[in-house]
Design an enzyme around this catalytic site. Sequence first.
Site, PDB file in Angstrom:
ATOM      1  N   LYS A  22       0.834  -1.199   0.000  1.00  0.00           N
ATOM      2  CA  LYS A  22       0.000   0.000   0.000  1.00  0.00           C
ATOM      3  C   LYS A  22       0.870   1.250   0.000  1.00  0.00           C
ATOM      4  O   LYS A  22       0.609   2.217  -0.737  1.00  0.00           O
ATOM      5  CB  LYS A  22      -0.906   0.017   1.229  1.00  0.00           C
ATOM      6  CG  LYS A  22      -1.862   1.205   1.262  1.00  0.00           C
ATOM      7  CD  LYS A  22      -2.426   1.482   2.636  1.00  0.00           C
ATOM      8  CE  LYS A  22      -1.437   2.271   3.472  1.00  0.00           C
ATOM      9  NZ  LYS A  22      -2.091   3.027   4.567  1.00  0.00           N
ATOM     10  N   ASN A  23       1.916   1.251   0.818  1.00  0.00           N
ATOM     11  CA  ASN A  23       2.755   2.439   0.961  1.00  0.00           C
ATOM     12  C   ASN A  23       3.594   2.718  -0.282  1.00  0.00           C
ATOM     13  O   ASN A  23       4.193   3.793  -0.385  1.00  0.00           O
ATOM     14  CB  ASN A  23       3.665   2.303   2.178  1.00  0.00           C
ATOM     15  CG  ASN A  23       2.894   2.398   3.482  1.00  0.00           C
ATOM     16  OD1 ASN A  23       1.734   2.804   3.508  1.00  0.00           O
ATOM     17  ND2 ASN A  23       3.524   2.013   4.575  1.00  0.00           N
ATOM     18  N   ARG A  99      -4.343  10.441   4.640  1.00  0.00           N
ATOM     19  CA  ARG A  99      -3.251  11.405   4.692  1.00  0.00           C
ATOM     20  C   ARG A  99      -2.435  11.451   3.402  1.00  0.00           C
ATOM     21  O   ARG A  99      -2.046  12.530   2.935  1.00  0.00           O
ATOM     22  CB  ARG A  99      -2.331  11.063   5.875  1.00  0.00           C
ATOM     23  CG  ARG A  99      -1.202  12.055   6.041  1.00  0.00           C
ATOM     24  CD  ARG A  99      -0.357  11.786   7.267  1.00  0.00           C
ATOM     25  NE  ARG A  99       0.685  12.796   7.384  1.00  0.00           N
ATOM     26  CZ  ARG A  99       0.514  14.000   7.882  1.00  0.00           C
ATOM     27  NH1 ARG A  99      -0.677  14.362   8.301  1.00  0.00           N
ATOM     28  NH2 ARG A  99       1.510  14.862   7.945  1.00  0.00           N
ATOM     29  N   CYS A 123      -4.906   8.206   9.933  1.00  0.00           N
ATOM     30  CA  CYS A 123      -4.893   7.642  11.284  1.00  0.00           C
ATOM     31  C   CYS A 123      -4.460   8.685  12.312  1.00  0.00           C
ATOM     32  O   CYS A 123      -3.538   9.469  12.069  1.00  0.00           O
ATOM     33  CB  CYS A 123      -3.930   6.450  11.353  1.00  0.00           C
ATOM     34  SG  CYS A 123      -4.537   4.966  10.544  1.00  0.00           S
ATOM     35  N   ARG A 128       2.108  14.685  12.947  1.00  0.00           N
ATOM     36  CA  ARG A 128       2.639  14.529  11.595  1.00  0.00           C
ATOM     37  C   ARG A 128       2.425  15.783  10.746  1.00  0.00           C
ATOM     38  O   ARG A 128       1.718  15.771   9.735  1.00  0.00           O
ATOM     39  CB  ARG A 128       2.005  13.310  10.911  1.00  0.00           C
ATOM     40  CG  ARG A 128       2.314  12.013  11.628  1.00  0.00           C
ATOM     41  CD  ARG A 128       1.930  10.806  10.811  1.00  0.00           C
ATOM     42  NE  ARG A 128       0.501  10.619  10.748  1.00  0.00           N
ATOM     43  CZ  ARG A 128      -0.094   9.671  10.034  1.00  0.00           C
ATOM     44  NH1 ARG A 128       0.637   8.861   9.294  1.00  0.00           N
ATOM     45  NH2 ARG A 128      -1.405   9.530  10.023  1.00  0.00           N
ATOM     46  N   PRO A 129       3.024  16.912  11.133  1.00  0.00           N
ATOM     47  CA  PRO A 129       2.803  18.154  10.401  1.00  0.00           C
ATOM     48  C   PRO A 129       3.384  18.087   8.999  1.00  0.00           C
ATOM     49  O   PRO A 129       4.266  17.272   8.707  1.00  0.00           O
ATOM     50  CB  PRO A 129       3.542  19.192  11.256  1.00  0.00           C
ATOM     51  CG  PRO A 129       4.599  18.408  11.974  1.00  0.00           C
ATOM     52  CD  PRO A 129       3.975  17.073  12.249  1.00  0.00           C
ATOM     53  N   ASP A 131       4.956  20.615   7.560  1.00  0.00           N
ATOM     54  CA  ASP A 131       5.930  21.698   7.420  1.00  0.00           C
ATOM     55  C   ASP A 131       7.074  21.317   6.477  1.00  0.00           C
ATOM     56  O   ASP A 131       7.500  22.128   5.642  1.00  0.00           O
ATOM     57  CB  ASP A 131       6.526  22.057   8.792  1.00  0.00           C
ATOM     58  CG  ASP A 131       5.481  22.498   9.797  1.00  0.00           C
ATOM     59  OD1 ASP A 131       4.333  22.041   9.699  1.00  0.00           O
ATOM     60  OD2 ASP A 131       5.818  23.293  10.688  1.00  0.00           O
ATOM     61  N   VAL A 172       9.159  10.391   5.169  1.00  0.00           N
ATOM     62  CA  VAL A 172       8.827   9.635   3.962  1.00  0.00           C
ATOM     63  C   VAL A 172       7.931  10.474   3.051  1.00  0.00           C
ATOM     64  O   VAL A 172       8.175  10.605   1.849  1.00  0.00           O
ATOM     65  CB  VAL A 172       8.140   8.306   4.326  1.00  0.00           C
ATOM     66  CG1 VAL A 172       7.599   7.617   3.074  1.00  0.00           C
ATOM     67  CG2 VAL A 172       9.121   7.383   5.040  1.00  0.00           C
ATOM     68  N   ASP A 314       5.641   0.868  11.706  1.00  0.00           N
ATOM     69  CA  ASP A 314       4.409   0.208  11.278  1.00  0.00           C
ATOM     70  C   ASP A 314       4.315  -1.244  11.737  1.00  0.00           C
ATOM     71  O   ASP A 314       3.289  -1.890  11.520  1.00  0.00           O
ATOM     72  CB  ASP A 314       4.271   0.267   9.750  1.00  0.00           C
ATOM     73  CG  ASP A 314       3.737   1.603   9.271  1.00  0.00           C
ATOM     74  OD1 ASP A 314       3.346   2.430  10.122  1.00  0.00           O
ATOM     75  OD2 ASP A 314       3.701   1.833   8.051  1.00  0.00           O
ATOM     76  N   ARG A 406      -8.172  -0.817   5.100  1.00  0.00           N
ATOM     77  CA  ARG A 406      -7.338   0.220   4.507  1.00  0.00           C
ATOM     78  C   ARG A 406      -5.961  -0.315   4.128  1.00  0.00           C
ATOM     79  O   ARG A 406      -5.315   0.230   3.227  1.00  0.00           O
ATOM     80  CB  ARG A 406      -7.158   1.390   5.486  1.00  0.00           C
ATOM     81  CG  ARG A 406      -8.403   2.242   5.679  1.00  0.00           C
ATOM     82  CD  ARG A 406      -8.080   3.452   6.544  1.00  0.00           C
ATOM     83  NE  ARG A 406      -6.899   4.119   6.031  1.00  0.00           N
ATOM     84  CZ  ARG A 406      -5.882   4.538   6.784  1.00  0.00           C
ATOM     85  NH1 ARG A 406      -5.902   4.348   8.101  1.00  0.00           N
ATOM     86  NH2 ARG A 406      -4.854   5.146   6.244  1.00  0.00           N
TER      87      ARG A 406
END
Length: 431
Positions: A22-23, A99, A123, A128-129, A131, A172, A314, A406
Amino acid sequence: MTQIRILGGNALSGELPISGAKNAALPLMIASLLTDETLTLRNVPRLADVRQLELILANHGAEIVTLSNGEHGAGQTISFTTKTIKDTCAPYELVSAMRASFWVIGPLLAREHEARVSLPGGCAIGTRPVDFYLDGLSALGAQIEIDEGYVVARVPHGRLVGNKVRFPRVSVGATHVVMMAATLAEGTTIIENAAQEPEIGNLAECLNAMGAKISGIGTNRLIIEGVDRLHGATFDVLPDRIETGTYAMAAAMTGGNVLLRNARAETLRAALDILEHVGAEISEAPDGVRVSGPTDFIRPVDVETQPFPGFPTDLQAQFMALMTRARGISKIRETIFENRFMHVAELARFGAHISIDGQVATVRGVEDLRGAQVMATDLRASVSLVIAGLAARGETIVNRIYHLDRGFERLEEKLSACGASVERIGAAHAD
């Protein structure tokens, strides 16, 4: 309400196919926005997140055709053609569900020189900004402002310009976004402290197949020489290392013996090494990785999550489930996300003994877990409850399993084929 029902106590045995990651699939799908030609992806998993991203890409003008639906354990083959970008806005109602959909900002800026993208959801495992994403795009010449929950980005002079980008911390998502944007920038971009995850390499190789010029793949320093345009390609999604590690831990926890077909050990070396310390036997085969549970007992091992090539965050929840049955005390330090111990309270319902001190969980192994009613809190936490249920005595009911859908393709079917008593109750899959 859809639930998963598990009768624990069966050792997993047999062959379990590993799906496409998925990633890796999600950023590859997003990369299709960089060209007006067709990008065909093979080995795409059938997941809720994939379906959600298809809606988002279609909103931007992508024509999406499923060429093969991935029956009999194979992944889907899907083509994406975005001849023109019809809309540079990614609205809240689409982006808030996942996200990674925020990453469309990179291709939209690179190709159309403007984007209006809702701040992301996903999630609830930490702030997890974004920026780093925005700082990286600003370094390439984008002007960025926040307007009523949206990131509004423009390139005033018509094209992004290559530059040096150094991330203060490995990210990532930011690496994905800046790398995609830089492929169509004028000049050379150097990304320092880039993420080294295999999924980053998979995307870089796909972009190169589309005509990009990216070097340093697999290192923390990526060099991207911008090109005028990208073309179509056909590319394979790599096997899912998180699914591999999840089922490897399930095999170890149940004392099973499973061949994880298509798994690539080199993408998960740190976790497999830890499993050997736990007492599992790991062997590489031509068609995958074989995992056998400990012959005597599960040994406690301390773990600290780290960016690749370290132990993956993960897999932290799944490893914690495994350690609940270890003979002794183990400590698990979470260094990536500040709110990723939400599964602890649910594991306690099985009879696990876990205490939390800041970002460190101390797990005191117990002889037996007992089946329980539990509630999934996020994607990876939900599958840790499944692992615990496989090893527990009696019946386990996992609620709110949309999290599982998901990220884990046909989980109950794969486990059932290896001897587990697992079934979905309440509703069928929505493919």
